[in-house]
Design a protein around this motif. Sequence first.
Motif, short mmCIF file in Angstrom:
data_model
loop_
_atom_site.label_atom_id
_atom_site.label_comp_id
_atom_site.label_asym_id
_atom_site.label_seq_id
_atom_site.Cartn_x
_atom_site.Cartn_y
_atom_site.Cartn_z
N LEU A 147 34.05 29.29 40.83
CA LEU A 147 34.19 27.83 40.78
C LEU A 147 33.74 27.18 42.08
CD1 LEU A 147 37.61 27.70 38.90
CD2 LEU A 147 35.43 26.85 38.05
N LEU A 148 34.02 27.84 43.22
CA LEU A 148 33.56 27.32 44.50
C LEU A 148 32.04 27.29 44.55
CD1 LEU A 148 34.25 26.38 47.38
CD2 LEU A 148 34.26 28.79 48.07
N GLN A 149 31.41 28.32 43.98
CA GLN A 149 29.95 28.34 43.94
C GLN A 149 29.41 27.20 43.10
OE1 GLN A 149 27.82 32.10 43.62
NE2 GLN A 149 26.62 31.26 41.95
N ILE A 150 30.02 26.98 41.96
CA ILE A 150 29.57 25.88 41.09
C ILE A 150 29.73 24.54 41.80
CG2 ILE A 150 30.13 24.60 38.97
CD1 ILE A 150 30.89 27.35 37.73
N GLN A 169 35.12 36.02 48.00
CA GLN A 169 35.94 35.91 46.79
C GLN A 169 35.25 36.52 45.56
OE1 GLN A 169 36.75 31.57 46.85
NE2 GLN A 169 38.87 32.13 47.24
N LYS A 170 33.98 36.20 45.38
CA LYS A 170 33.27 36.60 44.16
C LYS A 170 33.00 38.09 44.09
CE LYS A 170 29.69 35.14 42.13
NZ LYS A 170 28.33 34.64 41.82
N THR A 171 32.56 38.69 45.18
CA THR A 171 32.11 40.08 45.17
C THR A 171 33.01 41.00 45.97
OG1 THR A 171 29.83 39.29 44.99
CG2 THR A 171 30.14 41.58 45.67
N ALA A 172 33.31 40.60 47.21
CA ALA A 172 34.03 41.50 48.11
C ALA A 172 35.46 41.75 47.66
CB ALA A 172 34.00 40.94 49.54
N SER A 173 36.08 40.77 47.00
CA SER A 173 37.48 40.93 46.61
C SER A 173 37.68 42.10 45.66
CB SER A 173 38.01 39.64 45.96
OG SER A 173 37.29 39.33 44.79
N LEU A 174 36.68 42.39 44.82
CA LEU A 174 36.82 43.49 43.87
C LEU A 174 36.79 44.84 44.57
CD1 LEU A 174 37.09 44.34 40.90
CD2 LEU A 174 34.60 44.53 40.85
N ILE A 175 35.79 45.06 45.43
CA ILE A 175 35.71 46.32 46.16
C ILE A 175 36.92 46.46 47.09
CG2 ILE A 175 34.34 47.69 47.78
CD1 ILE A 175 31.84 46.45 46.58
N SER A 176 37.34 45.36 47.65
CA SER A 176 38.53 45.34 48.49
C SER A 176 39.75 45.83 47.71
CB SER A 176 38.76 43.92 49.01
OG SER A 176 39.93 43.84 49.77
N SER A 177 39.88 45.36 46.47
CA SER A 177 41.02 45.77 45.64
C SER A 177 40.94 47.24 45.27
CB SER A 177 41.11 44.90 44.38
OG SER A 177 40.09 45.24 43.45
N CYS A 178 39.73 47.77 45.09
CA CYS A 178 39.58 49.20 44.80
C CYS A 178 40.14 50.05 45.93
CB CYS A 178 38.10 49.55 44.62
SG CYS A 178 37.33 48.86 43.15
N CYS A 179 39.78 49.71 47.16
CA CYS A 179 40.21 50.49 48.32
C CYS A 179 41.71 50.34 48.56
CB CYS A 179 39.41 50.07 49.55
SG CYS A 179 37.63 50.34 49.37
N ALA A 180 42.20 49.11 48.39
CA ALA A 180 43.64 48.88 48.56
C ALA A 180 44.44 49.60 47.48
CB ALA A 180 43.92 47.38 48.54
N ALA A 181 43.96 49.55 46.23
CA ALA A 181 44.67 50.21 45.13
C ALA A 181 44.68 51.72 45.33
CB ALA A 181 44.01 49.86 43.80
N GLY A 182 43.56 52.28 45.81
CA GLY A 182 43.52 53.71 46.08
C GLY A 182 44.55 54.10 47.13
N ALA A 183 44.61 53.34 48.21
CA ALA A 183 45.57 53.62 49.28
C ALA A 183 47.01 53.49 48.77
CB ALA A 183 45.33 52.69 50.46
N ALA A 184 47.28 52.43 48.03
CA ALA A 184 48.64 52.20 47.51
C ALA A 184 49.05 53.31 46.55
CB ALA A 184 48.71 50.84 46.82
N SER A 185 48.10 53.78 45.73
CA SER A 185 48.42 54.83 44.76
C SER A 185 48.77 56.15 45.44
CB SER A 185 47.24 55.05 43.81
OG SER A 185 46.18 55.75 44.45
N ALA A 186 48.32 56.32 46.68
CA ALA A 186 48.62 57.54 47.44
C ALA A 186 49.90 57.41 48.25
CB ALA A 186 47.45 57.85 48.38
N GLY A 187 50.58 56.27 48.12
CA GLY A 187 51.84 56.06 48.83
C GLY A 187 51.67 55.64 50.28
N ALA A 188 50.52 55.08 50.61
CA ALA A 188 50.26 54.66 51.99
C ALA A 188 51.14 53.49 52.38
CB ALA A 188 48.78 54.28 52.15
N SER A 189 51.32 53.30 53.68
CA SER A 189 52.13 52.19 54.19
C SER A 189 51.43 50.85 53.94
CB SER A 189 52.36 52.35 55.70
OG SER A 189 51.11 52.21 56.39
N THR A 190 52.20 49.78 54.04
CA THR A 190 51.64 48.44 53.86
C THR A 190 50.50 48.19 54.84
OG1 THR A 190 53.80 47.63 53.16
CG2 THR A 190 52.19 45.98 53.83
N GLU A 191 50.66 48.69 56.07
CA GLU A 191 49.63 48.49 57.10
C GLU A 191 48.33 49.21 56.72
OE1 GLU A 191 53.50 47.60 58.56
OE2 GLU A 191 52.76 49.49 57.74
N VAL A 192 48.44 50.43 56.21
CA VAL A 192 47.25 51.20 55.84
C VAL A 192 46.58 50.58 54.60
CG1 VAL A 192 46.41 53.43 54.98
CG2 VAL A 192 48.03 53.34 56.89
#
Length: 322
Positions: A147-150, A169-192
């Motif tokens: 929407l910001l792009q439009i 927002q459009k592109t980086a947020s998705l890859i960012s969520s992949c890396c964060a989800a991977g870390a969270a699924s491994a039980g990593a700390s909030t900081e990691v």
Amino acid sequence: MNLDDIKQPIAKELDAFEDKFKASMQSSVPLLDRITHYIVKRKGKQMRPMFVFFSAGLCGGITESTYRGAALVELLHTATLVHDDVVDNSFERRGFFSVNALWKNKIAVLVGDYLLSKGLQLSVDNKEFDLLKIVSDAVQQMSEGELLQIEKVRRMDISESVYYEVIRQKTASLISSCCAAGAASAGASTEVVEQMKNFGEKIGIAFQIKDDLFDFGVDDVGKPKGIDIKEKKVTLPLIYALNKADKPLKKQMINLVKNHSDNEDKLKQIIDFVRESGGLSYAEEQMLNYQNQAFAILDSFPQSAFKTGLQNLVRFTTERKK
């Protein structure tokens, strides 16, 4: 290095994930199963699951939660792609017919809704609320970015800061969520988890700038590509070139993009203007800057096959040919 070589340390996990992902899409409606089967058969390079699994391995180890995190990312992202094709009236996706091209808009929207609901169900049934928050935040940002792009980008005369906000927002947020989800699924700390989210954001921005650069190449028959220019999208090379130009030239180029970019001669004129202004070299420099920031984040982790895998994925992002 190609993706098949990069994925070797997690090849078994990715194969198992594909089976789990297909199972997560199943329904009791034959039409829906035909469509989801069509979607799965034409999936991309597995880059998103690779980021999830490598990040999990780096941050503690791959678990059952990692498989669900990767499936959640894929379900919600696939839902957005199906809806995007409807919004954009696009009849092609990765060289194949889009869902709306084959089954029309109404069914495509409902399929997107179904995939979204399956992602939500997968998370809630397994009490993966942290993963759901990470990926839901990304989907929200992707919508806001569109929407910001439009609203702003199509005016042509924009700053780099607005451009970066859009692609963050459009592109980086998705890859960012992949890396964060991977870390969270491994039980990593909030900081990691936050550290890996930041890592993914750097890669996502570099990925988009690489896509920007592709637009200034030539197609299979030697014609300038300029797809983004034809769609009146302002990318980093063009922003830099416009900001460097004097007022009369800037006005002329904006007029060409807005009104004549479907003319091959005018399109070549725009692309030549960007090249001669140093727009491509500047964009490549910024892309490599974000790549180096990502490498710097990985430097704080001990050496492992997972760290090497992520480093190779980073290189692939900026060195890929398409």
